[in-house]
Structures are given as C-alpha cells and as structure tokens.
Scaffold this motif. Structure first.
Motif, PDB file in Angstrom:
ATOM      1  N   ILE A 230       0.829  -1.200   0.000  1.00 33.93           N
ATOM      2  CA  ILE A 230       0.000   0.000   0.000  1.00 33.93           C
ATOM      3  C   ILE A 230       0.867   1.255   0.000  1.00 33.93           C
ATOM      4  CG2 ILE A 230      -0.217  -0.003   2.520  1.00 33.93           C
ATOM      5  CD1 ILE A 230      -2.833   1.160  -0.089  1.00 33.93           C
ATOM      6  N   THR A 231       1.976   1.202   0.740  1.00 28.39           N
ATOM      7  CA  THR A 231       2.881   2.356   0.766  1.00 28.39           C
ATOM      8  C   THR A 231       3.539   2.546  -0.590  1.00 28.39           C
ATOM      9  OG1 THR A 231       3.328   1.868   3.093  1.00 28.39           O
ATOM     10  CG2 THR A 231       4.810   3.410   1.993  1.00 28.39           C
ATOM     11  N   ARG A 232       3.893   1.439  -1.233  1.00 32.67           N
ATOM     12  CA  ARG A 232       4.480   1.528  -2.566  1.00 32.67           C
ATOM     13  C   ARG A 232       3.511   2.174  -3.556  1.00 32.67           C
ATOM     14  NH1 ARG A 232       7.613  -4.241  -3.557  1.00 32.67           N
ATOM     15  NH2 ARG A 232       9.518  -3.689  -2.400  1.00 32.67           N
ATOM     16  N   LEU A 233       2.244   1.787  -3.472  1.00 38.33           N
ATOM     17  CA  LEU A 233       1.250   2.371  -4.375  1.00 38.33           C
ATOM     18  C   LEU A 233       1.091   3.874  -4.138  1.00 38.33           C
ATOM     19  CD1 LEU A 233      -1.468  -0.436  -4.337  1.00 38.33           C
ATOM     20  CD2 LEU A 233       0.212   0.065  -6.125  1.00 38.33           C
ATOM     21  N   VAL A 234       1.166   4.284  -2.892  1.00 37.82           N
ATOM     22  CA  VAL A 234       1.107   5.725  -2.578  1.00 37.82           C
ATOM     23  C   VAL A 234       2.303   6.448  -3.194  1.00 37.82           C
ATOM     24  CG1 VAL A 234       1.218   7.429  -0.730  1.00 37.82           C
ATOM     25  CG2 VAL A 234      -0.251   5.415  -0.482  1.00 37.82           C
TER      26      VAL A 234
END
Length: 289
Positions: A230-234
């Motif tokens: 999820i952090t990567r997608l952000v």
C-alpha cells in the motif's frame, strides 16, 4: 545623437527591447466600424443587384448572373464594381490577425527597458508628453514583442524562468559584481551587461535532463526500500502526479503527449511494484515449506 536615435540603436542591437503598443482598443474599434461598413456595403450590393434585374437594359440584367458582363462596364463606373473594389482593398482584419500572432512580451525585458529609458547614462528620460507614457504599467496588457528566434521547447516555462526571474536574481547577487559590460553601438557609449540566451538555455536544458531522468531513478530507489504494498502504491501515485505536473507546467507537451508519457511512467512503476511483490511472496512461500 539623442532621443529616438539612441533608443532605435538599442533596439536594433538588442532585439529583446523591441516592444510596442498594439493599440488593441483602437484596432478593435476600427474592426467594428469596418464590420458595420461591410454590412452596409452588403445591403447596398443587394439593392444594386435588384435594381439591375429590374432594368430595361439587357446588359444590366445580366450583371447578377454573369461576372464578365459586370466587370466589362466601361471605365468601371458600375456602382457594384466600386463597392467590390472598396471591400477588396480593406485588409484591416488581416493586419489584426498578424498582430495577434506576435509574442507577449517578457516582463523582465520590459523592466529593463524602463530602466534604460530613465537612467541618465542611457535614455535619460528623453520622452515627454503623451508619448512618454507608451511603456507605462497601465499599458502592460497592450504591449507586444517581436517573436524571438527560440526553438519551440525554449518557450517552455522552465527556460523562460531561467531567462527571466532567475537571471535577474543571478545578476543582482553575482553577475553585476564581476561581469563587464560591452558596447555594440556608438550611439550608446555606456556599456551594457549582456547575457547570451544560448548559454542560459543550455543550463536550463541540463536541469530539465537531470529532472526528467532523476524522477524515475528516485521513484525506483524509493520503491526498492519500501516493503508494504500500500505504501508503494502511494509512492507510485506521488511520483506519477509529480511527473505529470512537471510536464504540464514546465514543458509545452500537448495533453495527449502528456497522458502518454505519464501512463508509461506509471506503468513502469507498477511493473516494478508487481515484480517486487511477487518475489516477496515467493520468498515467504519457500520459507514456510
């Protein structure tokens, strides 16, 4: 020689000072009057044509159907011919179109011209009367400049930022302390400090190259050190939006080109995220066995 001769000499040697009033309000009023005149001419032509059709003269009755018959009237005395000639000779609209294609002037060049006009070593405020107000701030919206010999991408926001505010800042802090002025014309004996556009644009090109290549590198580096999907997608979203904003505000790419570049950049990041996530899941499965 003083006055306009010295100003003309400056403009001829430094074309960035070629700034003039376009007289937008006056030209627009002239076009409106010309439009009204053409409307009147059109009505007159209709009445003249109707009159010719009702004429007992056989030749006149042919005027509405045969241009040759109308044009061969002796000495061009026919009123329709005179009206047509008047319409043809008036090229106000063409002139306005040419004016509209001229560049909007750069504010920093206008400030430099105003400084030149007022400083005692240069223009020494030689203008007086109404013409002295030609470059006043109240007419900023009505001023235009002749097109410069830039490449298309040199008109982007970042190169123009280097040619304007950043150049002024550099000159005030550093340039004026060491750079020597030069004289290009005997009518302007006082030297002017000049910066060549080609050198400034080269620096801007280098910076654009660094930014355009640095964004993907920074994105991939950041993604490599982040474990949570999820952090990567952000992070992908942040870098994609940043790249799109950079292309929108600092380059002259069209919307479709901007969309294609942004989509490609996002796709590369998503592939990297998917590959890294898949490798991570594979490692977890092997450790569980």
């Amino acid at each position: 020689m003083e006055g306009y001769a010295k100003l003309s000499s400056l403009i001829s040697t430094d074309s960035e000072f070629a700034m003039y009033r376009k007289f937008g309000a006056q030209n627009t009023q002239s076009l409106l009057c010309y439009q009204a005149e053409l409307i009147s001419f059109g009505d007159d032509l209709q009445q003249l044509a109707a009159s010719d059709r009702r004429s007992q003269d056989t030749d006149k009755r042919l005027h509405a159907e045969n241009w040759y018959e109308l044009s061969r009237v002796e000495n061009g005395k026919d009123q329709q011919i005179k009206k047509f000639d008047k319409i043809r000779k008036d090229n106000c609209l063409i002139q306005q179109t040419a004016i509209a294609k001229l560049d909007r002037l750069a504010p920093y060049n206008l400030r430099n011209l105003r400084r030149w006009l007022t400083r005692s070593a240069f223009g020494s405020s030689f203008l007086y009367g109404l013409e002295a107000r030609a470059w006043d701030e109240v007419y900023d919206h009505d001023l235009l400049a002749f097109p410069r010999s830039y490449a298309e991408n040199d008109k982007d926001a970042l190169p123009q930022l280097f040619l304007g505010p950043l150049l002024e800042l550099f000159h005030n802090l550093i340039g004026r302390l060491y750079k020597k002025g030069t004289t290009k014309d005997t009518l302007s004996p006082e030297p002017l400090i000049r910066y060549y556009d080609s050198n400034i644009l080269r620096v801007a090109d280098i910076l654009i190259t660094i930014i355009s290549s640095g964004l993907p590198i920074a994105s991939i580096t950041a993604l490599n050190y982040i474990n949570r999907t999820i952090t990567r997608l952000v992070v992908v979203a942040v870098f994609t939006v940043t790249s799109s904003l950079f292309l929108t505000f600092l380059t002259s790419l069209r919307r479709t080109e901007n969309f294609a570049v942004t989509a490609g950049f996002a796709a590369v990041q998503v592939v990297f995220v998917g590959t890294a996530t898949g490798a991570g899941n594979g490692g977890l499965l092997r450790s569980d066995v």
